[in-house]
Design a protein around this motif. Sequence first.
Motif, PDB file in Angstrom:
ATOM      1  N   LEU A 138       0.853  -1.203   0.000  1.00 36.54           N
ATOM      2  CA  LEU A 138       0.000   0.000   0.000  1.00 36.54           C
ATOM      3  C   LEU A 138       0.886   1.250   0.000  1.00 36.54           C
ATOM      4  O   LEU A 138       0.881   2.054   0.933  1.00 36.54           O
ATOM      5  CB  LEU A 138      -0.925  -0.017   1.211  1.00 36.54           C
ATOM      6  N   THR A 139       1.651   1.407  -1.054  1.00 40.60           N
ATOM      7  CA  THR A 139       2.698   2.437  -1.089  1.00 40.60           C
ATOM      8  C   THR A 139       2.161   3.863  -1.123  1.00 40.60           C
ATOM      9  O   THR A 139       2.871   4.799  -0.751  1.00 40.60           O
ATOM     10  CB  THR A 139       3.596   2.217  -2.314  1.00 40.60           C
ATOM     11  N   ASP A 140       0.927   4.049  -1.579  1.00 33.82           N
ATOM     12  CA  ASP A 140       0.397   5.412  -1.677  1.00 33.82           C
ATOM     13  C   ASP A 140      -0.436   5.808  -0.463  1.00 33.82           C
ATOM     14  O   ASP A 140      -1.040   6.879  -0.435  1.00 33.82           O
ATOM     15  CB  ASP A 140      -0.437   5.569  -2.949  1.00 33.82           C
ATOM     16  N   ALA A 141      -0.493   4.962   0.553  1.00 34.80           N
ATOM     17  CA  ALA A 141      -1.280   5.277   1.755  1.00 34.80           C
ATOM     18  C   ALA A 141      -0.491   6.168   2.699  1.00 34.80           C
ATOM     19  O   ALA A 141       0.748   6.197   2.685  1.00 34.80           O
ATOM     20  CB  ALA A 141      -1.679   3.989   2.462  1.00 34.80           C
ATOM     21  N   LYS A 142      -1.216   6.897   3.514  1.00 33.22           N
ATOM     22  CA  LYS A 142      -0.629   7.595   4.657  1.00 33.22           C
ATOM     23  C   LYS A 142      -0.767   6.674   5.861  1.00 33.22           C
ATOM     24  O   LYS A 142      -1.724   5.900   5.958  1.00 33.22           O
ATOM     25  CB  LYS A 142      -1.371   8.903   4.926  1.00 33.22           C
ATOM     26  N   PHE A 143       0.174   6.778   6.794  1.00 39.10           N
ATOM     27  CA  PHE A 143       0.165   5.878   7.950  1.00 39.10           C
ATOM     28  C   PHE A 143       0.204   6.661   9.259  1.00 39.10           C
ATOM     29  O   PHE A 143       0.962   7.627   9.403  1.00 39.10           O
ATOM     30  CB  PHE A 143       1.361   4.922   7.899  1.00 39.10           C
ATOM     31  N   ILE A 144      -0.623   6.211  10.206  1.00 33.74           N
ATOM     32  CA  ILE A 144      -0.627   6.722  11.573  1.00 33.74           C
ATOM     33  C   ILE A 144      -0.369   5.534  12.494  1.00 33.74           C
ATOM     34  O   ILE A 144      -0.896   4.444  12.270  1.00 33.74           O
ATOM     35  CB  ILE A 144      -1.977   7.367  11.942  1.00 33.74           C
ATOM     36  N   ASN A 146      -0.197   4.358  16.770  1.00 32.47           N
ATOM     37  CA  ASN A 146      -0.658   4.820  18.077  1.00 32.47           C
ATOM     38  C   ASN A 146       0.445   4.901  19.119  1.00 32.47           C
ATOM     39  O   ASN A 146       0.185   5.260  20.271  1.00 32.47           O
ATOM     40  CB  ASN A 146      -1.810   3.947  18.585  1.00 32.47           C
ATOM     41  N   SER A 147       1.675   4.572  18.747  1.00 35.99           N
ATOM     42  CA  SER A 147       2.811   4.725  19.658  1.00 35.99           C
ATOM     43  C   SER A 147       4.093   4.679  18.842  1.00 35.99           C
ATOM     44  O   SER A 147       4.098   4.227  17.687  1.00 35.99           O
ATOM     45  CB  SER A 147       2.840   3.613  20.709  1.00 35.99           C
ATOM     46  N   GLN A 148       5.178   5.137  19.450  1.00 39.67           N
ATOM     47  CA  GLN A 148       6.464   5.032  18.777  1.00 39.67           C
ATOM     48  C   GLN A 148       6.858   3.570  18.623  1.00 39.67           C
ATOM     49  O   GLN A 148       7.462   3.174  17.625  1.00 39.67           O
ATOM     50  CB  GLN A 148       7.537   5.793  19.558  1.00 39.67           C
ATOM     51  N   PHE A 149       6.497   2.760  19.620  1.00 42.21           N
ATOM     52  CA  PHE A 149       6.744   1.326  19.532  1.00 42.21           C
ATOM     53  C   PHE A 149       6.081   0.736  18.293  1.00 42.21           C
ATOM     54  O   PHE A 149       6.690  -0.021  17.531  1.00 42.21           O
ATOM     55  CB  PHE A 149       6.222   0.624  20.788  1.00 42.21           C
ATOM     56  N   THR A 150       4.811   1.076  18.072  1.00 43.04           N
ATOM     57  CA  THR A 150       4.094   0.577  16.904  1.00 43.04           C
ATOM     58  C   THR A 150       4.739   1.064  15.616  1.00 43.04           C
ATOM     59  O   THR A 150       4.942   0.292  14.671  1.00 43.04           O
ATOM     60  CB  THR A 150       2.617   1.007  16.962  1.00 43.04           C
ATOM     61  N   ALA A 151       5.062   2.354  15.566  1.00 41.78           N
ATOM     62  CA  ALA A 151       5.682   2.919  14.369  1.00 41.78           C
ATOM     63  C   ALA A 151       7.012   2.229  14.061  1.00 41.78           C
ATOM     64  O   ALA A 151       7.292   1.872  12.907  1.00 41.78           O
ATOM     65  CB  ALA A 151       5.894   4.419  14.551  1.00 41.78           C
ATOM     66  N   ASP A 152       7.826   2.040  15.075  1.00 45.58           N
ATOM     67  CA  ASP A 152       9.133   1.403  14.870  1.00 45.58           C
ATOM     68  C   ASP A 152       8.980  -0.046  14.415  1.00 45.58           C
ATOM     69  O   ASP A 152       9.731  -0.527  13.553  1.00 45.58           O
ATOM     70  CB  ASP A 152       9.947   1.450  16.163  1.00 45.58           C
ATOM     71  N   THR A 153       8.006  -0.748  14.994  1.00 42.71           N
ATOM     72  CA  THR A 153       7.798  -2.152  14.645  1.00 42.71           C
ATOM     73  C   THR A 153       7.402  -2.303  13.180  1.00 42.71           C
ATOM     74  O   THR A 153       7.913  -3.175  12.465  1.00 42.71           O
ATOM     75  CB  THR A 153       6.719  -2.773  15.552  1.00 42.71           C
ATOM     76  N   TYR A 154       6.506  -1.437  12.696  1.00 39.66           N
ATOM     77  CA  TYR A 154       6.094  -1.519  11.298  1.00 39.66           C
ATOM     78  C   TYR A 154       7.179  -1.016  10.357  1.00 39.66           C
ATOM     79  O   TYR A 154       7.293  -1.490   9.218  1.00 39.66           O
ATOM     80  CB  TYR A 154       4.784  -0.753  11.085  1.00 39.66           C
ATOM     81  N   VAL A 164       3.060   9.420  14.588  1.00 39.30           N
ATOM     82  CA  VAL A 164       2.594   8.879  15.862  1.00 39.30           C
ATOM     83  C   VAL A 164       1.512   9.778  16.469  1.00 39.30           C
ATOM     84  O   VAL A 164       1.745  10.964  16.707  1.00 39.30           O
ATOM     85  CB  VAL A 164       3.755   8.714  16.859  1.00 39.30           C
ATOM     86  N   ILE A 165       0.342   9.212  16.674  1.00 41.32           N
ATOM     87  CA  ILE A 165      -0.745   9.880  17.400  1.00 41.32           C
ATOM     88  C   ILE A 165      -1.248   8.891  18.443  1.00 41.32           C
ATOM     89  O   ILE A 165      -1.955   7.935  18.105  1.00 41.32           O
ATOM     90  CB  ILE A 165      -1.911  10.302  16.482  1.00 41.32           C
ATOM     91  N   PRO A 166      -0.903   9.063  19.708  1.00 43.77           N
ATOM     92  CA  PRO A 166      -1.387   8.135  20.744  1.00 43.77           C
ATOM     93  C   PRO A 166      -2.906   8.144  20.818  1.00 43.77           C
ATOM     94  O   PRO A 166      -3.566   9.081  20.341  1.00 43.77           O
ATOM     95  CB  PRO A 166      -0.764   8.697  22.028  1.00 43.77           C
TER      96      PRO A 166
END
Length: 359
Positions: A138-144, A146-154, A164-166
């Motif tokens: 899904l290269t054209d999607a925007k991503f949010i 819910n934590s820095q942990f989640t962002a880093d994992t993905y 990141v938006i908690p």
Amino acid sequence: MGLNVVFAGGNGYPPEDSGGVQSSTHDLATRLVRDGHTPSVLAPLYGDGWFGLAARARLKAQRGGVVRDMRHGYAVYRGWDPAREVTGLVRKIAPDVAVVQCHGTVPIATAFRAHGVPVVIYLRNVEFHELGGDLGALTDAKFIANSQFTADTYNQRYGITATVIPPTINRALYETRSSGEVVSFINPVAEKGVDRAIEIAAAFPEIPFLFVESWVFDADALAVFEARIASYANIRFIHRTGDMRSVYGQSRLVLAPSRWAEAWGRVASEAHCSGIPVIGSTRGGLPEAIGPGGLTLDYDAPLEEWVDAVRSVWSDDARHGELSAAARAYAARPEIDPDRQYQVFCEILHAARARARAA
């Protein structure tokens, strides 16, 4: 100009299902309504209980598709398989942007993209098997996230970058003055560490513990659970409540001994609104959610360490006061401010729509 936004995913929606995802979605949808936008939700229909049976009958009468209700102040569309209902929904409401989250993210997002609807992916857990496909496609999607942990994992798994938006916390629903009578443990299921919580309660027969249902037990699971805690005179169990202030209004501290890789730890943010310290595990994003407003331990740490941590906060007024003040301050940080979160969220929605129009 108002945005027509649909939140879509494979998680049920109240009254059929409830939890952090649903609470955060409802808060965002309510704010969008307030500001003149048109939010809606596409969710699966479970078909259980009085609400589900009535919706099932309506769905059968109209021979499939989705059924609509306005009980939350905005439209909620429910069908057996949300991904299959995207085509009909797009024709019906013509959304400007779709916010896709949790179960079935990839097939649902792909369906919206096939109709030219820009997609924002809200990453709320790290359960890759729930995605239903390759998120990296899904290269054209925007991503949010819910934590820095989640962002880093993905980012590590798929190479994507997420804002990141908690989880959004409406303080009015949680902030209260606490009498400090109990240790509260919310959502007494295996993933959330019920085994450890019971062990801790057993070590403190003189301290009242309040176990609060969140993920609703079915009749069999409830019977097993109630039998399990029946011998503990200091454990009281209550069913899920829509008034969490009644829980936090009794709580001197909150336990969150999760054994699951929590993406955040919403109960910590809720408790902090009232200056209630949280003692939780170091799994996933829980340390990020708890911050200085409590203590964290490895789930597998010796029971004695958990007992010592609880005793240090329960029995030492100075220590409790220190952590309580830190919890209140942490709850006031800009990153958790609902107005700021909502502003960033709307900026992402507008950016997604603008990108689609420019393509």
